[in-house]
Design a protein around this motif. Structure first.
Motif, short mmCIF file in Angstrom:
data_model
loop_
_atom_site.label_atom_id
_atom_site.label_comp_id
_atom_site.label_asym_id
_atom_site.label_seq_id
_atom_site.Cartn_x
_atom_site.Cartn_y
_atom_site.Cartn_z
N UNK A 4 -2.48 -6.00 40.52
CA UNK A 4 -1.74 -6.71 41.55
C UNK A 4 -1.50 -8.14 41.10
N UNK A 5 -0.28 -8.61 41.32
CA UNK A 5 0.07 -10.00 41.02
C UNK A 5 -0.05 -10.82 42.30
N UNK A 6 -0.65 -12.00 42.19
CA UNK A 6 -0.84 -12.84 43.37
C UNK A 6 0.49 -13.37 43.91
N UNK A 7 1.44 -13.61 43.02
CA UNK A 7 2.74 -14.15 43.43
C UNK A 7 3.85 -13.25 42.90
N UNK A 8 4.99 -13.20 43.59
CA UNK A 8 6.03 -12.20 43.26
C UNK A 8 7.13 -12.70 42.34
N UNK A 9 6.97 -13.85 41.68
CA UNK A 9 8.12 -14.49 41.05
C UNK A 9 8.67 -13.71 39.86
N UNK A 10 7.85 -12.97 39.13
CA UNK A 10 8.40 -12.16 38.04
C UNK A 10 9.37 -11.12 38.59
#
Length: 545
Positions: free
Chosen positions: A24-30
């Motif tokens: 899981x990525x903490x932030x969705x920017x990718x």
């Protein structure tokens, strides 16, 4: 008179948002930049086949794109939208992150704008928004972060935008599936354009670290005497070499060809990194005109029209000798690069493109009489500028590429194409140390917080050396090495500079600390507490308890 060669390098970079050992990525920017920029930028260029461009591909970004497309990675927003309810912490997160887009873009979509208008009340009482409203908010955040041309043409995305609210599970699942399809097109599109000869794809150190500061923190004092550093400084040149080696390996596997060039993260260079790059098969590097000016002991002055006083020095490649073989280097025109990155967002797209063409033709005129074509390098962030532009940059990019393709005095080509036709004849005996930002390293080292962080990294790296002497299993050693490399490239150093801040500082703090802790834990050791000082005591207790 030969045409002026124009090399545009679009730098695609987002940090690694994955927590250690998690999917899981903490932030969705990718994911969101893939929907808005990574594919879109290639598709616009593809419409002008005579315009050749260069894209960087940060390896840790490429890994995340692959993981998203394969369903092996999701970010917190993707997980939250599948939940039937939201905790108080979830709601606070959504009220922050799900409005993290330029508000003029939100205003284009009346249902999203209505949520923005109600946000102040929700910030006072997160329960003011219903569970359905939070789900609608996440959907609108995703839609607004999509390339507007795609949003207007894709039937599913159109239907969701027209529906406006009350999105059900089926609609949310369909949106997620469509997004994964779009993300899955990014790397194949790059490979296809590379095979067609229109795009050169170059690499960047694996986790986007500042290479000279890995080699020796003392290098930071070359352009900034008296800079605050830990004693002794971080000094592990093998890590700089490893970040390059890992980048070349992953790039070759993904693209089918080894990279010819590398954009050192933030254009940060020093003489010490040159043999490391050459040893791993790289043939050219790029940095900023400020570095060239200091290397030549010449300050590039500009007249009232922003033309440099010595175009013959700036608009050419240079050869640098290393024990592992020669390297070529090019240096970007800082003014032209910043015009696209920061200035042209305030102009209409057609007007901005016309201004750029006029400036390039002025350079072509300055270099009249030369038998070898000049090379203007324009190198900048390829993703973050466009949300400030008219129609996500479409109008500007189409106008610029069209004019470049039609103008006989200008030829858009890759740096490798120019070097193959015109190998550098000028030798640069000494390379100055610094980056594209003010020509120094003070964005990443020198603040009190930086010093504490580099000290913790140094201590961790030394503990790793001592642990390796015990001959741990190779897989375990590789895992620790990866955690250390990720911490070295953390965006923490950028956002915790006194010059920078974001609404997500606490999350960058968490990611950096997570990688430090994961490395110690993988070695069977107790993590050593580090506090940036930017968060309260409760934040650190929650992380470390």
């Amino acid at each position: 008179m030969p045409p002026l060669h124009v090399a545009i390098v679009w730098h695609m970079h987002q940090p690694d948002y994955r927590q250690p050992g998690q999917e899981e990525a903490l932030l969705p920017w990718v994911r969101l930049h893939a929907l808005k920029d990574y594919l879109h930028m290639a598709e616009v260029a593809a419409a002008y086949p005579q315009v050749h461009v260069t894209f960087t591909l940060v390896p840790s970004l490429a890994e995340q794109l692959q993981a998203y497309a394969n369903g092996q990675l999701q970010d917190r927003l993707q997980r939250l939208i599948q939940q039937p309810y939201f905790s108080p912490d979830d709601k606070r997160y959504l009220l922050n992150v799900a409005f993290s887009i330029q508000w003029h873009i939100i205003r284009r979509h009346p249902p999203y704008a209505a949520l923005l208008d109600r946000r102040p009340l929700a910030l006072l009482n997160p329960d003011y928004f219903s569970e359905q409203t939070y789900r609608d908010l996440i959907v609108w955040f995703n839609l607004a972060w999509t390339d507007p041309t795609l949003l207007a043409q894709d039937p599913l995305l159109q239907r969701l935008a027209q529906q406006g609210k009350d999105f059900d599970d089926a609609s949310i699942a369909a949106l997620n599936a469509r997004q994964l399809q779009i993300i899955g097109q990014v790397l194949p599109t790059y490979r296809r354009m590379q095979a067609q000869g229109q795009m050169e794809i170059i690499t960047v150190p694996f986790f986007h670290p500042i290479l000279p500061l890995l080699v020796d923190g003392e290098i930071g004092r070359r352009p900034s005497a008296g800079l605050l550093l830990p004693t002794p400084p971080f000094r592990f040149p093998a890590d700089a070499a490893g970040q390059i080696a890992d980048a070349v390996t992953l790039h070759t596997g993904l693209m089918g060809l080894p990279p010819a060039g590398m954009w050192p993260s933030e254009g940060a260079v020093s003489p010490e990194i040159l043999p490391l790059a050459a040893a791993h098969g790289l043939r050219w590097l790029a940095s900023d005109e400020a570095i060239l000016g200091r290397s030549l002991d010449h300050f590039f002055r500009r007249d009232a029209s922003d033309s440099v006083d010595r175009p013959d020095l700036l608009y050419r490649p240079y050869r640098l000798a290393t024990p592992q073989g020669d390297l070529a280097m090019v240096f970007r025109d800082h003014n032209l690069s910043d015009r696209i990155g920061f200035t042209y967002q305030h102009l209409g797209g057609e007007q901005a493109a016309e201004d750029m063409i006029v400036r390039l033709k002025r350079i072509h005129h300055q270099l009249r009489g030369q038998s070898t074509p000049g090379l203007v390098s324009i190198i900048l962030d390829g993703e973050n500028a466009w949300e400030h532009y008219e129609h996500n940059g479409d109008t500007f990019l189409h106008a610029l590429y069209r004019r470049l393709q039609e103008d006989p005095d200008l030829q858009a080509m890759t740096i490798s194409e120019h070097l193959a036709a015109h190998p550098p004849t000028a030798h640069l005996p000494e390379l100055a140390s610094g980056s594209w930002i003010r020509g120094d390293f003070t964005t990443w080292i020198g603040d009190a917080e930086h010093t504490a962080a580099w000290q913790r990294l140094r201590d961790l790296r030394q503990a790793y050396e001592e642990w390796l002497a015990q001959a741990p299993p190779p897989a375990q050693a590789a895992a620790v090495r990866r955690y250390i490399f990720a911490a070295e490239g953390s965006d923490w150093f950028w956002w915790y500079s006194h010059r920078n801040s974001s609404d997500q500082d606490a999350l960058f703090d968490q990611l950096f600390l997570d990688y430090l802790a994961a490395a110690y834990q993988a070695m069977g050791q107790t993590p050593r507490l580090f506090k940036s000082g930017r968060q309260d005591e409760a934040f650190y207790r929650a992380m470390w308890d």
